[in-house]
Each structure stands twice: as C-alpha cells, then as structure tokens.
Design an enzyme around this catalytic site. Structure first.
Site, short mmCIF file in Angstrom:
data_model
loop_
_atom_site.label_atom_id
_atom_site.label_comp_id
_atom_site.label_asym_id
_atom_site.label_seq_id
_atom_site.Cartn_x
_atom_site.Cartn_y
_atom_site.Cartn_z
N ASP A 246 0.86 -1.18 0.00
CA ASP A 246 0.00 0.00 0.00
C ASP A 246 0.89 1.24 0.00
O ASP A 246 2.06 1.17 0.41
CB ASP A 246 -0.90 -0.02 1.24
CG ASP A 246 -1.81 1.18 1.32
OD1 ASP A 246 -2.36 1.58 0.27
OD2 ASP A 246 -1.94 1.74 2.42
N ARG A 247 0.36 2.38 -0.42
CA ARG A 247 1.20 3.57 -0.51
C ARG A 247 1.07 4.46 0.73
O ARG A 247 1.93 4.45 1.61
CB ARG A 247 0.84 4.38 -1.78
CG ARG A 247 1.93 5.37 -2.19
CD ARG A 247 1.42 6.37 -3.22
NE ARG A 247 0.61 7.42 -2.62
CZ ARG A 247 0.07 8.43 -3.28
NH1 ARG A 247 0.21 8.49 -4.60
NH2 ARG A 247 -0.64 9.34 -2.65
N ASP A 248 -0.02 5.21 0.81
CA ASP A 248 -0.18 6.18 1.90
C ASP A 248 -0.28 5.47 3.25
O ASP A 248 -1.08 4.56 3.43
CB ASP A 248 -1.44 7.03 1.67
CG ASP A 248 -1.37 7.81 0.37
OD1 ASP A 248 -0.26 8.19 -0.03
OD2 ASP A 248 -2.43 8.02 -0.26
N THR A 290 -2.81 1.03 -4.58
CA THR A 290 -3.28 2.15 -3.78
C THR A 290 -4.65 2.63 -4.24
O THR A 290 -4.91 2.79 -5.44
CB THR A 290 -2.27 3.31 -3.83
OG1 THR A 290 -2.80 4.45 -3.14
CG2 THR A 290 -1.92 3.70 -5.26
#
Length: 415
Positions: A246-248, A290
């Site tokens: 995942d990014r954030d 994401t």
C-alpha cells in the site's frame, strides 16, 4: 477467462450432521471460517467476477453471511423452494446467468484448477461441457472418468477400488445454450442425467492441483490444517515471491482527512526509501497498490497522480530500490472490483506478470482493508502499525505485524 460461476451450495451435509449440526455443508467451519470463504476467494483469484449461489437448505444462514463477509461481492442467490437435485439447482440458477459459458462448482469441494486452462480446452473443442479431472491413486470413494488422448470423455466408471485414475473434480465449464435447450424435468441429477447420459459432447481437463472434498468428517478434519493460513516464514522469501505494498501510511505519511494531491505534499517515512533496496534484493516482483479516491472526487487529476508516482519511483530508484509497477483505483464506488478490499488490482498484476504466484505473495498495508485485500487475493498479510496501532493483533486477517515498512525489510533474510 470464465467470469461467472454457479456455486452449488444447497446441500444438507447428511454425512456431516454429527460433526456440523444445523449448518449447510458449505458453511462447515474450517480454520475459523466457513468452507465457502476459501472457495469464493480462490475463484476470485481465477478471474471470476460474478457469483450465482444455488441455495436450498438453511439458505438464510448463507445469505446473511455473504452480506456481512462479502458486502462488495457481485453475486445473486438462486433459492430452491424444495430439493431439485444438482441438475434442477443448476437449471434454476441459469436464469440469473449473463455469460454464454459459466463455471459450475460444488460448494463442498475446493479444487484449485487453472480455470483459464479449463476454458481453453472447452472453447478449442467446442464442448458442451468440460470437466476438471483430478488424478488420484489408491482410492475407492470416487468413480473414474475415462477420456481419449484428446480429452473427449468416453465413460464414467462406478466407484470401486482403483490404483490410479482421473476422478471428476466437481468443477465444470458449461455452455448454457446447449444445456438449456433440453427439456429437463424439474428435479434431476446433473451428474447422472446430464454428464453420464452420453448424449453430450464432453471433454475433461486433468490437473494435478490441490483438491479437498469435505463431504465426510475425516476430510473436513484434514481441511482444518491444510487450509489454515500460518504466518509467512520470512526465511522462505526469495525471488519467487511477490510483495504488494500500500502507498499512503506505508511508504509515505498520510494526509489526515485529505489526499496527497501533489509531489510537494508527499513525504517518505523514515527509512522507507532505503527499505526498497532490501525489498528489491529479496522479492522477485514488487507492486504498489493504492486506492486514490481523490481523483474520483475531482480533488486532483490523474496527471497529478502520475507526477507523484514518477517522482516517488525516481527517488526509490536513486536509493537503489525498485518498484515494478503501480496500480491504483480512482473509483468512489466501494463495489468497484479494483477498490480494496476487492482483489482486482492483484488480479490485474497477475495478468501483467504471469510469474506472480498469489500463494507466494505478501501484502503489507496499514489498514484493515489492506489486510482483507490480501486475504481476498490469497496472500499472506503484514500489518504496518504506522497509523492504526490500535488494530487488534493477533488477528485472523493479519499474519505478521511490524512498526513500519523499514522494520519489515530489516526482518527479511539476507539474499
């Protein structure tokens, strides 16, 4: 690929009555979840997007569970008022089908067939139905399916002891037009009256994949250990493994109550860039997945997102790491197949990178939806306790827990 499946889930489970009282057979608990959970998620990894559940006995329990466990799954329930046999249940369910060819499977059997291979044989031979065949040795519980060298089904042999042979694995590709043009009675057996009638052009595809039929207590007990997800042994991670990230909240700091709208707002977590060098040496493929609903809400453009990702990838590359591809979902619709926790982005990655084995994949994220995404795609899961450290652990959807992406990277064995 076959995108629609009929799941026969109306069985009473008579032979399991003492072991699993008052439950439909497909709802028998296996490693803490109904058996149907494992079947649904496996079929989703095979590209099935729409489900038709053929229900009967205690259908309310299954309907309630589906609504709770799979609120975003594209499905419909076909409920028989009285037992119609497997053939009658399929015929009733066909009224809800939208595809020319559908997958039909038994709700008490998990056979991890390659459905694309099954479909290829089905189409290449213009079959009316194509059966999955499981090679077995030293058995007497199942009958044998005989085929010629091209896979054409020649005969079904009765149950008897057999040293070696192919059994009917209970997963079929069925041409609906051919099936429905027959004048079937309301109640009939798909196996006896259709498959074994010798009136139809049937082919069989033998695949020596994982197979479990929980129809008897002994095999239900075996499923308890075989389908339990144990925490990934990081010591086994090598270039055959894939990492989904995942990014954030994992790679970069989240913007509380808002979205990262441009590169100026993007801030790597401490140690995250250096972690990618370790990850690149450990995993064969690295994928970022994401949800980016800010685009769907009109708060930023796709060009803005692309700019963020280009800068992010450049910084990771400069630090000696790599990301093989970034997948994102901009939809605001929670039912969108690509929006986590739905596994669409994982399935897209598998199409783009055929070497990806989702059973040798790890998803690392900071939200419960990331963990469900991993589970729904058949992966191991790692929880990064960066933004939601209060998330309970141990947790059935979390295999391992680390403080951050950097801490996870440090736990990996040296290549």
């Amino acid at each position: 690929m076959i995108k629609e499946a009929i799941v026969l889930a109306g069985g009473l489970g008579t032979r399991l009555r003492d072991t699993v009282p008052d439950l439909p057979k497909c709802m028998a608990p296996v490693a803490g979840r109904p058996f149907l959970f494992y079947m649904i998620n496996y079929l989703r990894t095979q590209g099935v997007e729409r489900f038709i559940f053929a229900l009967g006995y205690k259908h309310e329990l299954i309907e309630e569970w589906l609504a709770t466990q799979f609120p975003t799954l594209d499905y419909i329930c076909s409920v028989e008022d009285e037992p119609l046999g497997t053939g009658g249940a399929i015929k009733l369910a066909c009224a809800h089908a939208t595809e020319e060819n559908v997958l039909v499977t038994n709700g008490d059997t998990l056979f991890k067939v390659d459905t694309a291979q099954l479909a290829l044989m089905h189409h290449s031979h213009a079959a009316e139905a194509t059966l999955s065949l499981k090679p077995m040795q030293d058995f007497d519980r199942y009958g044998i399916v005989e085929t010629d060298d091209n896979g054409l089904v020649l005969n079904f042999l009765e149950k008897q002891f057999c040293e070696q042979g192919n059994i009917n694995g209970g997963v079929y590709v069925l041409n609906l037009m051919s099936f429905l043009e027959n004048d079937w009675p309301p109640v009939f057996s798909f196996e006896k009256d259709y498959l074994e009638s010798r009136r139809f052009r049937l082919f069989g595809s033998a695949q020596d994949s994982y197979f479990i039929d929980i129809g008897i207590p002994e095999d239900l007990e075996r499923a308890q250990s075989e389908l339990a997800r144990t925490p990934a042994d990081l010591g086994t991670v090598d270039k055959n493994w894939t990492l989904f990230i995942d990014r954030d909240g994992v790679i970069n700091y989240e913007k509380e109550g808002d979205y990262i709208r441009n590169w100026r707002e993007f801030k790597f977590y401490e140690g995250a860039k250096d972690a990618f060098k370790i990850l690149g040496n450990s995993f064969g493929t690295i994928i970022v997945v994401t949800n980016q609903r800010g685009i769907g809400k009109g708060l930023m453009t796709e060009a803005d997102l692309d700019s963020i990702h280009q800068h992010m990838l450049k910084q990771i590359q400069n630090a000696g790491g790599r990301v093989d591809k970034v997948y994102y979902c901009t939809s605001t619709d929670n039912d969108h197949p690509d929006r986590k926790p739905n596994p669409g982005m994982a399935l897209r990655a598998k199409l783009d990178f055929p070497a990806i084995d989702l059973n040798r994949s790890i998803m690392i994220g900071n939200k419960p939806s990331d963990m469900l995404f991993g589970r729904n795609a058949g992966m191991y899961t790692v929880f990064a306790a960066t933004t939601h450290p209060e998330t309970p652990f141990p947790n059935p959807d979390i295999d391992l827990r680390f403080a951050s992406l950097a801490e996870f990277a440090k736990a990996l064995p040296a290549p």
